[in-house]
Design an enzyme around this catalytic site. Structure first.
Site, PDB file in Angstrom:
ATOM      1  N   GLU A 240       0.867  -1.184   0.000  1.00  0.00           N
ATOM      2  CA  GLU A 240       0.000   0.000   0.000  1.00  0.00           C
ATOM      3  C   GLU A 240       0.894   1.220   0.000  1.00  0.00           C
ATOM      4  O   GLU A 240       2.006   1.174   0.518  1.00  0.00           O
ATOM      5  CB  GLU A 240      -0.864   0.032   1.280  1.00  0.00           C
ATOM      6  N   LYS A 242       2.330   4.523   1.418  1.00  0.00           N
ATOM      7  CA  LYS A 242       2.459   5.030   2.792  1.00  0.00           C
ATOM      8  C   LYS A 242       2.174   6.526   2.747  1.00  0.00           C
ATOM      9  O   LYS A 242       2.961   7.308   2.217  1.00  0.00           O
ATOM     10  CB  LYS A 242       3.857   4.755   3.346  1.00  0.00           C
ATOM     11  N   GLU A 290      -5.798   7.071   7.767  1.00  0.00           N
ATOM     12  CA  GLU A 290      -5.004   8.288   7.912  1.00  0.00           C
ATOM     13  C   GLU A 290      -5.827   9.486   7.431  1.00  0.00           C
ATOM     14  O   GLU A 290      -6.528   9.392   6.434  1.00  0.00           O
ATOM     15  CB  GLU A 290      -3.745   8.123   7.034  1.00  0.00           C
ATOM     16  N   ARG A 403       4.133  -4.022  17.339  1.00  0.00           N
ATOM     17  CA  ARG A 403       4.969  -3.771  16.173  1.00  0.00           C
ATOM     18  C   ARG A 403       5.520  -5.119  15.739  1.00  0.00           C
ATOM     19  O   ARG A 403       6.450  -5.638  16.329  1.00  0.00           O
ATOM     20  CB  ARG A 403       6.115  -2.822  16.536  1.00  0.00           C
TER      21      ARG A 403
HETATM   22  P1  AMP Z   1       5.985   5.567  10.995  1.00  0.00           P
HETATM   23  O1  AMP Z   1       5.151   6.717  11.487  1.00  0.00           O
HETATM   24  O2  AMP Z   1       7.095   5.969  10.096  1.00  0.00           O
HETATM   25  O3  AMP Z   1       6.371   4.634  12.100  1.00  0.00           O
HETATM   26  O4  AMP Z   1       5.071   4.683  10.039  1.00  0.00           O
HETATM   27  C1  AMP Z   1       3.872   4.135  10.432  1.00  0.00           C
HETATM   28  C2  AMP Z   1       2.781   5.102  10.084  1.00  0.00           C
HETATM   29  O5  AMP Z   1       2.575   5.151   8.696  1.00  0.00           O
HETATM   30  C3  AMP Z   1       1.433   4.712  10.604  1.00  0.00           C
HETATM   31  O6  AMP Z   1       1.269   5.062  11.944  1.00  0.00           O
HETATM   32  C4  AMP Z   1       0.486   5.473   9.702  1.00  0.00           C
HETATM   33  O7  AMP Z   1       0.219   6.754  10.253  1.00  0.00           O
HETATM   34  C5  AMP Z   1       1.276   5.680   8.440  1.00  0.00           C
HETATM   35  N1  AMP Z   1       0.726   5.021   7.262  1.00  0.00           N
HETATM   36  C6  AMP Z   1       0.620   5.638   6.072  1.00  0.00           C
HETATM   37  N2  AMP Z   1       0.099   4.832   5.156  1.00  0.00           N
HETATM   38  C7  AMP Z   1      -0.176   3.658   5.770  1.00  0.00           C
HETATM   39  C8  AMP Z   1      -0.741   2.422   5.337  1.00  0.00           C
HETATM   40  N3  AMP Z   1      -1.142   2.226   4.057  1.00  0.00           N
HETATM   41  N4  AMP Z   1      -0.871   1.419   6.257  1.00  0.00           N
HETATM   42  C9  AMP Z   1      -0.487   1.609   7.546  1.00  0.00           C
HETATM   43  N5  AMP Z   1       0.079   2.749   8.004  1.00  0.00           N
HETATM   44  C10 AMP Z   1       0.241   3.775   7.132  1.00  0.00           C
END
Ligand code: AMP
Length: 555
Positions: A240, A242, A290, A403
């Protein structure tokens, strides 16, 4: 009756041993010794919480209110307070020092229920002055040892080396349950207090998610590149985009809708247009997704979303200039069915079956094979100006608060800059006593002028930070509150996700998610990057943004 002094004595003993087993034993014995009615509060406090999960109350005692409360307790002046803070960097430790210096005795120790009532009053008190008085009185009634932990609870952290896993083990041990059962209940209700209360009554099996109590979010493990992702996940993966917005859990049941942020706070009031659309959903659901700034079919820069954050009941003008949508990627409850254990494949199928209103979209999903395809999708996602890719196992359950390896995140830093450190501040927590928080600058082209562009905390080893601290102390030229300006000597390579125009720093730019990649001992201030290079990096990102959301379910 167990009271806050007993809690403090147990917490001191837990903090004093490094043995995890001993920590678990101490907490288990404490929980066992509590009357059933107190178990919930005892466990919640040891987990660092004050109110139940999903409870909208917050203590919200600001730094100024705390300062006033401590100064009024006597025994210490403003300067000494500042020094104490610098020495401890922990509110609880500062509280104890202040009370001990004032030779304060405290009255009869509060019971856990009395403390709970005090916290409720504190939460209901508004205004900095009134908070300060309530805080002063609460601390004033307590012994220094108890006040220390009250201070820690108010600041939101116990810091006694009890990770959540250990609290779970202690609950299991106290009430003859298995850690697996406790941990599962914890995933479902997200509140150590509620879980301990269930365990004490041998009712862990009754744990279930509750409407309008946010579940904790499933988290992803970072991977460096597509090869690592495929090595961990196998050849067939779902990818997906991000998205670069803010994580949000959406509960919709009947005509009530609530939105919860990643830290489980209610943010419903900030996004009325999403709420309106969610009310139109034809089903009762809990979605994970999101909030994204999105207008005219395009993702808008994160700065646009930033203008909405923390702003309750935005005007129609704000909603027009900073439009948002909700991008959903998961379905956790539907009607009365809890879908956490259903495979992602099934949850996504049901998600695609929902009739989605215009401000709720589906995350862009593709099924791919092998590292080369992952790489291609990564580039596609970047071309859509998303942050990177999420890789998900189609057969995986949704595990709140964990996680794991069922979700991987792949984001390559956009680039790196060589910068010079121009200022520093003392770190907190694990980093107290070292100058770990640095402010850094780039050079203005054709001159010696340095302009700040960001701050970073992480990336160096403890040893490097210790060395850096010595150098920064030696090279300090002036102190401004907690900030010390230093002679520009240390050159760092910082990695980041994005360069954005910003008024936050004098350079006119800011870095998103900066972290220290390396200490460039091999470089001097003459070698650092210049403002023109920053400008180029920023321009490279500002080409037109393209459509990125699936407007209709995939076939
Ligand atoms: P990080 O904040 O770098 O730890 O990455 C995880 C975050 O990516 C999640 O908490 C979401 O806010 C964001 N995110 C964006 N797109 C997605 C997605 N398709 N699936 C899950 N998380 C996502």
């Amino acid at each position: 009756m167990m009271n806050v002094d007993d809690l403090a004595a147990t917490a001191d003993a837990v903090a004093a041993t490094r043995s995890k087993l001993a920590k678990v034993e101490l907490l288990a014995a404490f929980l066992r010794s509590l009357p059933t009615a107190d178990v919930e509060l005892g466990a919640r406090y040891f987990a660092g919480g004050v109110f139940p999960a999903g409870d909208a109350r917050t203590l919200n005692v600001g730094g100024a209110a705390f300062r006033t409360a401590l100064l009024e307790l006597g025994g210490i002046d403003d300067d000494a307070l500042r020094r104490s803070w610098r020495r401890h960097a922990d509110l609880g430790d500062v509280v104890r020092e202040v009370l001990e210096t004032a030779e304060h005795q405290g009255g009869v120790a509060l019971t856990l229920h009395e403390l709970d009532a005090e916290f409720a009053t504190l939460a209901a008190t508004s205004g900095s002055r009134a908070k300060a008085i309530a805080m002063r009185d609460l601390l004033g009634r307590s012994s220094p040892a108890a006040a220390r932990y009250i201070g820690k609870l108010v600041s939101g952290e116990m810091r006694i080396g009890l990770r959540e896993g250990l609290v779970e083990e202690a609950i299991a041990r106290a009430f003859d349950a298995t850690t697996a059962d406790v941990s599962r209940a914890m995933m479902l209700v997200g509140d150590a207090g509620a879980v301990a209360a269930l365990a004490a009554q041998h009712r862990l099996g009754d744990a279930a998610p509750v409407w309008f109590v946010p579940l904790r979010f499933m988290l992803a493990t970072p991977v460096a590149d597509a090869d690592e992702a495929v090595a961990r996940m196998g050849d067939d993966v779902w990818v997906e985009d991000k998205y670069d917005g803010i994580r949000c859990q959406l509960h919709r049941r009947g005509d009530r809708v609530e939105l919860y942020s990643r830290d489980l706070r209610t943010v419903t009031g900030q996004f009325p247009e999403v709420v309106t659309d969610a009310t139109d959903l034809g089903a009762d659901v809990v979605l994970d997704g999101e909030i994204l700034a999105f207008g005219d079919g395009r993702v808008l820069p994160f700065q646009v979303l930033q203008t909405r954050l923390g702003r309750v009941a935005p005007s129609t003008e704000v909603q027009r200039t900073a439009p948002v949508i909700y991008v959903a990627w998961d379905l956790l409850m539907q009607g009365e069915e809890v879908l956490l254990d259903a495979p992602l494949r099934e949850r996504r199928r049901r998600l695609e079956g929902l009739a989605l209103p215009s401000r709720i979209a589906l995350a862009h999903l593709e099924s791919v094979r092998g590292a080369a395809e992952v790489d291609r999708r990564f580039d596609d996602a970047r071309a859509r100006l998303n942050e990177g890719l999420m890789l998900k196992r189609p057969d995986s359950p949704y595990t709140p608060g964990r996680r794991g390896l069922s979700w991987l995140k792949l984001k390559r830093p956009l680039d790196t800059l060589d910068v010079v450190v121009i200022g520093a501040e003392w770190g907190h927590g694990k980093r107290r006593g070292v100058l770990s928080d640095v402010t850094f600058a780039v050079r203005v082209d054709g001159s010696d002028e340095l302009v700040p562009i960001g701050k970073a905390y992480s990336g160096l080893t403890d040893e490097e930070i210790a060395t850096m601290t010595r150098i920064l102390l030696d090279t300090t030229v002036s102190e401004h509150g907690p900030y010390r300006a230093v002679r520009p000597e240390i050159v760092l390579e910082v990695a980041f996700d994005l360069v954005q125009e910003s008024t936050r720093h004098r350079s006119g730019y800011a870095l998103r998610f900066p972290r220290i990649a390396r200490w460039r001992h091999d470089k001097t201030i003459g070698d650092i990057d210049t403002l023109n290079r920053v400008r180029e990096l920023s321009r490279a990102r500002s080409h037109d943004r393209v459509q990125l959301i699936d407007s209709a379910p995939r076939s």
